[in-house]
Design a protein around this motif. Sequence first.
Motif, mmCIF file in Angstrom:
data_model
loop_
_atom_site.group_PDB
_atom_site.id
_atom_site.type_symbol
_atom_site.label_atom_id
_atom_site.label_comp_id
_atom_site.label_asym_id
_atom_site.label_seq_id
_atom_site.Cartn_x
_atom_site.Cartn_y
_atom_site.Cartn_z
ATOM 1 N N ALA A 134 19.866 -3.266 -0.429
ATOM 2 C CA ALA A 134 20.248 -4.596 -0.920
ATOM 3 C C ALA A 134 19.971 -4.719 -2.419
ATOM 4 C CB ALA A 134 19.482 -5.664 -0.139
ATOM 5 N N ARG A 135 18.834 -4.175 -2.862
ATOM 6 C CA ARG A 135 18.500 -4.259 -4.283
ATOM 7 C C ARG A 135 19.528 -3.490 -5.121
ATOM 8 N NH1 ARG A 135 13.730 -3.414 -3.647
ATOM 9 N NH2 ARG A 135 13.603 -1.169 -3.842
ATOM 10 N N GLU A 136 19.893 -2.292 -4.657
ATOM 11 C CA GLU A 136 20.893 -1.511 -5.383
ATOM 12 C C GLU A 136 22.243 -2.235 -5.396
ATOM 13 O OE1 GLU A 136 21.166 2.310 -3.639
ATOM 14 O OE2 GLU A 136 19.056 2.844 -4.005
ATOM 15 N N PHE A 137 22.576 -2.840 -4.261
ATOM 16 C CA PHE A 137 23.875 -3.506 -4.126
ATOM 17 C C PHE A 137 23.989 -4.664 -5.117
ATOM 18 C CE2 PHE A 137 26.880 -6.478 -2.271
ATOM 19 C CZ PHE A 137 27.893 -5.669 -1.809
ATOM 20 N N TYR A 138 22.949 -5.471 -5.208
ATOM 21 C CA TYR A 138 23.021 -6.676 -6.035
ATOM 22 C C TYR A 138 22.674 -6.428 -7.496
ATOM 23 C CZ TYR A 138 23.654 -9.344 -1.780
ATOM 24 O OH TYR A 138 24.152 -9.840 -0.596
ATOM 25 N N GLU A 139 21.946 -5.341 -7.808
ATOM 26 C CA GLU A 139 21.584 -5.068 -9.187
ATOM 27 C C GLU A 139 22.610 -4.195 -9.899
ATOM 28 O OE1 GLU A 139 17.727 -3.372 -9.128
ATOM 29 O OE2 GLU A 139 16.687 -5.275 -8.695
ATOM 30 N N SER A 140 23.493 -3.575 -9.110
ATOM 31 C CA SER A 140 24.490 -2.689 -9.721
ATOM 32 C C SER A 140 25.544 -3.500 -10.465
ATOM 33 C CB SER A 140 25.151 -1.824 -8.646
ATOM 34 O OG SER A 140 26.171 -1.048 -9.209
ATOM 35 N N SER A 141 25.884 -3.029 -11.672
ATOM 36 C CA SER A 141 26.931 -3.719 -12.456
ATOM 37 C C SER A 141 28.325 -3.304 -12.006
ATOM 38 C CB SER A 141 26.752 -3.403 -13.949
ATOM 39 O OG SER A 141 26.803 -1.995 -14.163
ATOM 40 N N ALA A 142 28.398 -2.153 -11.321
ATOM 41 C CA ALA A 142 29.702 -1.678 -10.863
ATOM 42 C C ALA A 142 30.110 -2.390 -9.580
ATOM 43 C CB ALA A 142 29.647 -0.171 -10.616
ATOM 44 N N VAL A 143 31.404 -2.442 -9.365
ATOM 45 C CA VAL A 143 31.921 -3.033 -8.143
ATOM 46 C C VAL A 143 31.629 -2.087 -6.980
ATOM 47 C CG1 VAL A 143 33.982 -3.841 -6.931
ATOM 48 C CG2 VAL A 143 33.749 -4.220 -9.393
ATOM 49 N N PRO A 144 30.915 -2.562 -5.941
ATOM 50 C CA PRO A 144 30.562 -1.659 -4.843
ATOM 51 C C PRO A 144 31.798 -1.176 -4.100
ATOM 52 C CG PRO A 144 30.081 -3.928 -4.266
ATOM 53 C CD PRO A 144 30.452 -3.935 -5.722
ATOM 54 N N THR A 145 31.711 0.081 -3.691
ATOM 55 C CA THR A 145 32.813 0.652 -2.930
ATOM 56 C C THR A 145 32.722 0.195 -1.484
ATOM 57 O OG1 THR A 145 31.557 2.611 -2.304
ATOM 58 C CG2 THR A 145 32.727 2.684 -4.426
ATOM 59 N N GLU A 146 33.790 0.382 -0.758
ATOM 60 C CA GLU A 146 33.789 0.015 0.656
ATOM 61 C C GLU A 146 32.783 0.853 1.424
ATOM 62 O OE1 GLU A 146 34.306 -2.055 3.918
ATOM 63 O OE2 GLU A 146 35.178 -2.533 1.949
ATOM 64 N N GLU A 147 32.604 2.115 0.996
ATOM 65 C CA GLU A 147 31.609 2.970 1.641
ATOM 66 C C GLU A 147 30.207 2.407 1.439
ATOM 67 O OE1 GLU A 147 29.977 7.591 1.437
ATOM 68 O OE2 GLU A 147 31.794 6.997 0.344
ATOM 69 N N GLU A 148 29.893 1.907 0.234
ATOM 70 C CA GLU A 148 28.578 1.318 -0.029
ATOM 71 C C GLU A 148 28.383 0.035 0.772
ATOM 72 O OE1 GLU A 148 27.782 2.803 -4.622
ATOM 73 O OE2 GLU A 148 28.977 0.994 -4.249
ATOM 74 N N ARG A 149 29.471 -0.749 0.871
ATOM 75 C CA ARG A 149 29.382 -1.971 1.675
ATOM 76 C C ARG A 149 29.119 -1.636 3.154
ATOM 77 N NH1 ARG A 149 31.528 -6.594 -0.803
ATOM 78 N NH2 ARG A 149 32.539 -6.209 -2.810
ATOM 79 N N ALA A 150 29.800 -0.645 3.663
ATOM 80 C CA ALA A 150 29.625 -0.253 5.065
ATOM 81 C C ALA A 150 28.207 0.253 5.304
ATOM 82 C CB ALA A 150 30.648 0.823 5.435
ATOM 83 N N ARG A 151 27.669 0.989 4.333
ATOM 84 C CA ARG A 151 26.293 1.491 4.475
ATOM 85 C C ARG A 151 25.301 0.331 4.532
ATOM 86 N NH1 ARG A 151 22.528 2.526 0.502
ATOM 87 N NH2 ARG A 151 20.770 3.876 1.153
ATOM 88 N N LEU A 152 25.504 -0.668 3.691
ATOM 89 C CA LEU A 152 24.596 -1.812 3.690
ATOM 90 C C LEU A 152 24.722 -2.599 4.993
ATOM 91 C CD1 LEU A 152 22.509 -3.407 2.072
ATOM 92 C CD2 LEU A 152 24.375 -4.776 1.138
ATOM 93 N N ARG A 153 25.966 -2.734 5.475
ATOM 94 C CA ARG A 153 26.155 -3.445 6.746
ATOM 95 C C ARG A 153 25.476 -2.697 7.891
ATOM 96 N NH1 ARG A 153 31.468 -4.513 4.673
ATOM 97 N NH2 ARG A 153 32.265 -2.662 5.743
ATOM 98 N N ALA A 154 25.542 -1.366 7.860
ATOM 99 C CA ALA A 154 24.902 -0.575 8.911
ATOM 100 C C ALA A 154 23.380 -0.731 8.861
ATOM 101 C CB ALA A 154 25.300 0.897 8.775
ATOM 102 N N LEU A 155 22.823 -0.726 7.643
ATOM 103 C CA LEU A 155 21.375 -0.919 7.506
ATOM 104 C C LEU A 155 20.964 -2.300 8.016
ATOM 105 C CD1 LEU A 155 20.764 0.643 3.958
ATOM 106 C CD2 LEU A 155 19.985 1.549 6.151
ATOM 107 N N GLN A 156 21.772 -3.299 7.683
ATOM 108 C CA GLN A 156 21.476 -4.658 8.129
ATOM 109 C C GLN A 156 21.568 -4.760 9.651
ATOM 110 O OE1 GLN A 156 24.106 -7.593 6.493
ATOM 111 N NE2 GLN A 156 22.819 -9.324 7.111
ATOM 112 N N ALA A 157 22.557 -4.119 10.234
ATOM 113 C CA ALA A 157 22.731 -4.183 11.682
ATOM 114 C C ALA A 157 21.567 -3.510 12.403
ATOM 115 C CB ALA A 157 24.048 -3.510 12.077
#
Length: 812
Positions: A253-276
């Motif tokens: 979550a910290r990497e996702f929100y602190e990154s200046s780049a637009v997250p890729t769908e793969e990064e979004r899926a990884r975060l969703r999996a961690l959250q789940a």
Amino acid sequence: MSGFGPRLGLCAVPHNGTCWFGDLVTANSRPTVYANGLAGEVDLRRQMMAASVSLKPGETLPQFAARRPQIVREGVEKIIRRLQGVDAFDVLGLLRNREIMAARLGYTEERTPASPKTLEIVATILLARGARTVGAAARDDEGQRAMEMLHIVGAEIASVGVFSALADAQGTGDPWARLGAAFRLARISIQNLHYRSIDDAVNRQLFGQGAFAGELAQRLGFTWDDFEHVRTAIIDGYSTDLFDAFGALAGGAREFYESSAVPTEEERARLRALQASVMTHPGSRASFTAAEIAKRSGVTVEVANKIVSLFSVRFDATDPVDAVESYLNGASPFSYAALVCDDQGNYLQLGLEIGDDNFRQITERSLGRDAIQGLYNNHRRDVTEATAGNYLRRILNVDPAASAYYYYAEKAGFISSDLGPTAVRPTTVGKECEGDLLFLIDDVAICVEVKGASFSPSARSTRPDYFKNEVEKTIGAGAHQARRVANLIRANGGLWQRDRTWLNLSHVREVRTIVVTLDDLGPLGSEITDLAAAGVMPSEDPSWVVSTYDLAIIADLIDDPSQFLLYLRRRTDAESADRWRVVDELDLVMLFFHTALEHQPEPARIAAEYPHAPAPGSDEQMLWDQQPGSSRIHDYTTEMLNPWYEYKEGKGPEAAKPELSVDPDAAILVRAFTASRLKGATVAAADLLGLTVAQRHTLRGLVGAAKGAASSGRSRTWQLSLAGSSGAGAIVVCSVPQGIGVAAIEQQMRSEFESATLNWGCDRVLGIAIGSAGKPVLVGYKSTTMEGRFDRPRGVSSPPRARKPKRQKKRH
């Protein structure tokens, strides 16, 4: 009992001078007060939260209890509908975090109300579905969204189970039915809450030590060490995976929100999996296979599979309402199962750990009933007797005067006095019997019988015939055997031993009996009235019934034998034994540490029993009139105990050991006796610890008067009667002015001892000599079986001598 999160609790509150619980709790003329055990304080919101959510407007608790079938059926149907299509492992993983882990991480009940029983009730319903997943879920996060509903409904079902058990216990004229209901209530409320270190100590002796351990391991398919390795691997694996998942989610979550780049769908899926894996679908992450546990623990896959299979329960399609009703009646699958297993061999741990409370019962069930069972029974008996002896030796600080001894008791047609010291042929009138333990401390004898047999599963489910047989075989037989020894000592002042020699116990004035059981029998030992009504033991002079588990905790807590003697007196006194109604002996132990189980004995009874002693005054009558007939203690009294044991076991922060609450003025006098070498100091200290409010007030005044008299150079004495539930004792207080020697003090005390004994019919007298500083400088003790003895408390100097006047120089 231990455990994380609050125990299922209930409390009826006095209201307008009547018992709020109405006729459900008592048929006595004096009301029963339901209290949390701490000075009778009650907190209605906290204690009754679970029940109140189901109370209809104007509904009483008896009416609420009568609605159990409806509440259970509607609750089960609601849970089944809501969890349609939801993975059972996900639900149980989320519930475990809410009901168990929240309390471990420091969330208080006010912030996050938690109930481990809710987890078990929901698990019982899900197992009855027959599979991990049934149907299709309405939403992907349906399990997570259902958590609060599951907590509320599960708590309602648990509450109505407790209240209906109370109704069963009070609503019948059959004492056996009441005893069975009380036992079921304990199984609902406090099952699986033992401190592991204590159970492990006994189980290690039973299954991990001695020549018999190898034979047991061969039959079971694993050793005690194997079991410990597997249990540790399961616990550590779950904790590691859980905190790793939280850490990965936080980092992602910290990497996702602190990154200046637009997250890729793969990064979004990884975060969703961690959250789940943490918040919606923890089932797959939290589950494990036998092979995974074998790798973590170092045992073979075969051994790991045997162990996890032994302590698990599988999904089985059945009526979920019937399953919950069986759970509330005491036949819970989680009385032995800490794991849930699916059809693919995946295991999920619930709130308890494998073997908690029940390792012995589960392994015994798998041993069968062949020759090894008989050998094991003997082994279990020997371990139980040794364990009980070790704990009592620690408590009393003396070795037993006799252990595994043989003596002669009267045959049919004879009486105890026929076996007196002058009996010519004891073998003619007596039969040879075996006793387990006999402890002597001062002029007190403690007769102990140990019962190492296990309650059968049928008896634990309170099936009438089995339950009755086990209670009579354990409590009834043990109490009879201990009382048989006690009666011989009282009648004859000794015992004829197997070798035809006489064991002289003529110095014994007071005799107490204890029955120690290997199994934890919950409230059965404290239900004196019902045990007497059922013919198991007499209401007069009952035995104290205690498990080795509770005895171990008492051995850890007790600082001096006098504390234990007072507790033993209070637990076996005819008037007070049935005053406290408990689900768990430890509730009573901790109440003792807070209040000394203090009660005012009935003045009329004391006056009639001890006619030569001073009659009880108006203060005693007022206290008797104000106190309730009995108190039912259910909850929260072990709050002081749990943190200390969690600290001892390395599971929590540093916590103080609970200490007996003692009146400060009385504590000074108690220490004067315990700091002496006086024969009789333990009895005297127990008498002082057990003073009533009125007696403490009077003694405080006498000590003050003695200090004043000593300071004024006057020698005076006072006498205070202690006639009460523990006999016709008395205290003599003397003032010691400067210039009075020890011999003179002793002579004065002896005279007062004789006076109290002759005039008041005292069975024992303790003496306290007070100096000008207001401190005891000499203590003494005398009883009907012991001559008066005296000693100075260690660390206290001799009575001060008067100074000689300085010689005046002559003037010239």
